[in-house]
Scaffold this motif. Sequence first.
Motif, short mmCIF file in Angstrom:
data_model
loop_
_atom_site.label_atom_id
_atom_site.label_comp_id
_atom_site.label_asym_id
_atom_site.label_seq_id
_atom_site.Cartn_x
_atom_site.Cartn_y
_atom_site.Cartn_z
N ARG A 1 0.83 -1.21 0.00
CA ARG A 1 0.00 0.00 0.00
C ARG A 1 0.87 1.26 0.00
O ARG A 1 0.54 2.26 -0.65
CB ARG A 1 -0.93 0.00 1.22
N ASP A 47 2.35 1.74 -3.55
CA ASP A 47 1.32 2.20 -4.48
C ASP A 47 0.99 3.67 -4.25
O ASP A 47 0.74 4.43 -5.19
CB ASP A 47 0.05 1.35 -4.34
N LEU A 61 3.78 5.55 -5.81
CA LEU A 61 3.62 5.55 -7.27
C LEU A 61 2.63 6.63 -7.70
O LEU A 61 2.86 7.34 -8.69
CB LEU A 61 3.15 4.18 -7.75
N VAL A 92 7.53 0.05 -10.15
CA VAL A 92 6.39 -0.87 -10.15
C VAL A 92 6.86 -2.30 -9.95
O VAL A 92 6.31 -3.05 -9.14
CB VAL A 92 5.60 -0.74 -11.47
N ARG A 94 0.50 -7.20 -2.91
CA ARG A 94 -0.74 -6.45 -3.11
C ARG A 94 -1.92 -7.40 -3.00
O ARG A 94 -1.89 -8.50 -3.55
CB ARG A 94 -0.77 -5.77 -4.48
N ASP A 101 -4.86 -5.01 -7.58
CA ASP A 101 -4.08 -4.02 -8.31
C ASP A 101 -4.84 -2.73 -8.58
O ASP A 101 -4.45 -1.95 -9.46
CB ASP A 101 -3.61 -4.62 -9.64
N ASN A 115 -5.10 0.07 -6.79
CA ASN A 115 -4.27 1.25 -6.52
C ASN A 115 -3.15 1.37 -7.54
O ASN A 115 -2.78 2.48 -7.96
CB ASN A 115 -3.69 1.19 -5.11
N LEU A 116 -2.62 0.25 -7.94
CA LEU A 116 -1.58 0.25 -8.97
C LEU A 116 -2.14 0.78 -10.29
O LEU A 116 -1.50 1.59 -10.97
CB LEU A 116 -1.03 -1.17 -9.17
N ALA A 139 -2.45 4.53 -10.20
CA ALA A 139 -1.15 5.19 -10.36
C ALA A 139 -0.71 5.17 -11.82
O ALA A 139 -0.19 6.16 -12.34
CB ALA A 139 -0.11 4.50 -9.48
#
Length: 574
Positions: A407, A410, A413, A431, A439, A442, A444-445, A448
């Motif tokens: 977290r 992310d 990022l 990344v 994680r 994904d 939140n990824l 970003a």
Amino acid sequence: MIHDKTAMGRKSFDGETPLVGSGKHNRCVVLPANVPILADFFERRNQNWIARTNSASDLIIQVGDSCFHLHKIPVVSKSEYLNRLVFQRIRNSRENDGESLIIQIVDLPGGTKTFELVVKFCYGWKIDITATNVAPLYCAAHFLEMSEDLEQGNLISKTEAFLSFLMISSWKDSFRIFKSCESISTWAKELQIVKRCAEAVAWKASTNPKAFSFDCEYAAHWNFEASKRGKSELEGTGTGTANTWWFEDVSFLRIDHFIEVIQSIKTRGVKSALVGSCIANWTTKWFSQVRLGLDKVTPKHMTHQLHRVTTECLIRMLPTEEKSVSCNFLLYLLKAGVMLKINSELLNVLERRIASVLEQCHVSDLLVKNVGDNDPVYDVGVIIRLLQSYFSCMLSNPAAKSHAVGRLVDGLLAQVARDEKLTVKSFKSLVDALPQNARYCDDNLYRAIDMYLKAHPSLIEEERTTVCRVLEYHRLSQEARQHVMKNDRLPLKLTAQFVLQEQVNMTRSMISNGSNYRRTNAQTIIRISKHLEKGQVNAQEIKMIRKDVEMIKSQLKELHNCKVKLQKQLKIFG
């Protein structure tokens, strides 16, 4: 003949009574007694100093570029060192009678300026001793062996008494003494001047400023200046500006003198959080003045070497207690250490220390700014290095909370994604530095990545594909999947994959619910799938598939509503 002083004698003067000065605590006037020859005046001609008396000079002492035309008796009566040299020269001299002896002194502490005061003292002239000249004069007196063994009230005892008086009484003068010791570093350390001065500063810093009378107003001034800055530099540590009034003055000390002060501060039991914040304050002060490797004042290799040694010293003297130093400051030191190629073992120790507290960090703790105008705002390379160290430590620490770190990364990022100067390679490396199992999902990824694409609209299709390659359909929530399929910033290939996967899931769902739905666009789907394998797909085909997916969703919703109604009717007639 060149005579160089190579041995330094030590003598403790802790029992001396402080010298009474001229009425001001930072100035003392010394008038020696028992002077065999008085000089009427001193005449200076270019680099020559001439003592005018009733008799001609018979001794020439060379100090640096200057020559002092003196008389043997007043000089040798107060200096054992010069007495010894004069006696040796007289015994071995083949010169004719009446010619002056010539003695050259090399590496006299304080140089010509200090020796001028020594000469005046020997000839009975009063000399002004201040905080700026007392340390060089004290060292020169030791160099020349001007002790009580030769004469009561000789220069060593007088300078020692005034030096001790200043250290105890005056905060400002303690720092003036520190400054004067920079040019006589070896002697100042050997004679314990630096250590004693550091102990005096440490005592005052760990005591209420009002405990010493001479500088209450000065101390209160710095307290006020600190309070004007708003937030305390020790926010979260339970200490405030009342305890940090001394930070500003200490931050001007040279690194070796600063180390002495910190060591003395530690021995007095000052809180580790206060010590850590003082070190951080000093580092910010000095490193902001000279950019790493970019200083124009001194040669680049000298700046690099100075910063490397300084960084290693700072890391070594950090307090080891938990939460004594912020994670952000430790990362700053790590960044400096990597750039300056400091001792690898020391660098590893620092990495492990940061990794051990990474789970408790916030995104703001990881934001370490770059200094170059063309560099990204924040350094992601140091974070990548830290993550590698952290997940390497996890192998021996199964209790590590990797999801908390996931977290955190992310969030980082999302913070750095807005930077227009952040390259695709750097963003992708950050990344990839986080393992997928760190994680839960994904979402939140994806946010970003979407922010990065939005901040970098000029990326070509290949670069956008590189950035998005990590995204997987099954690791996103339904809400995120819907956003992906409508997001025009994503590469077409990824959008097509998500649309097809969504259609497959919808079809399976409908069949499992008893629908007789058959895909009417089978040929189109097969064609698009083949294009995907070849890396070819167009927006029109994606649009058609999206429309088909929406239709399936509508049918699935109707089917679900029908199923609910049938279940209600069965309950009524059942």
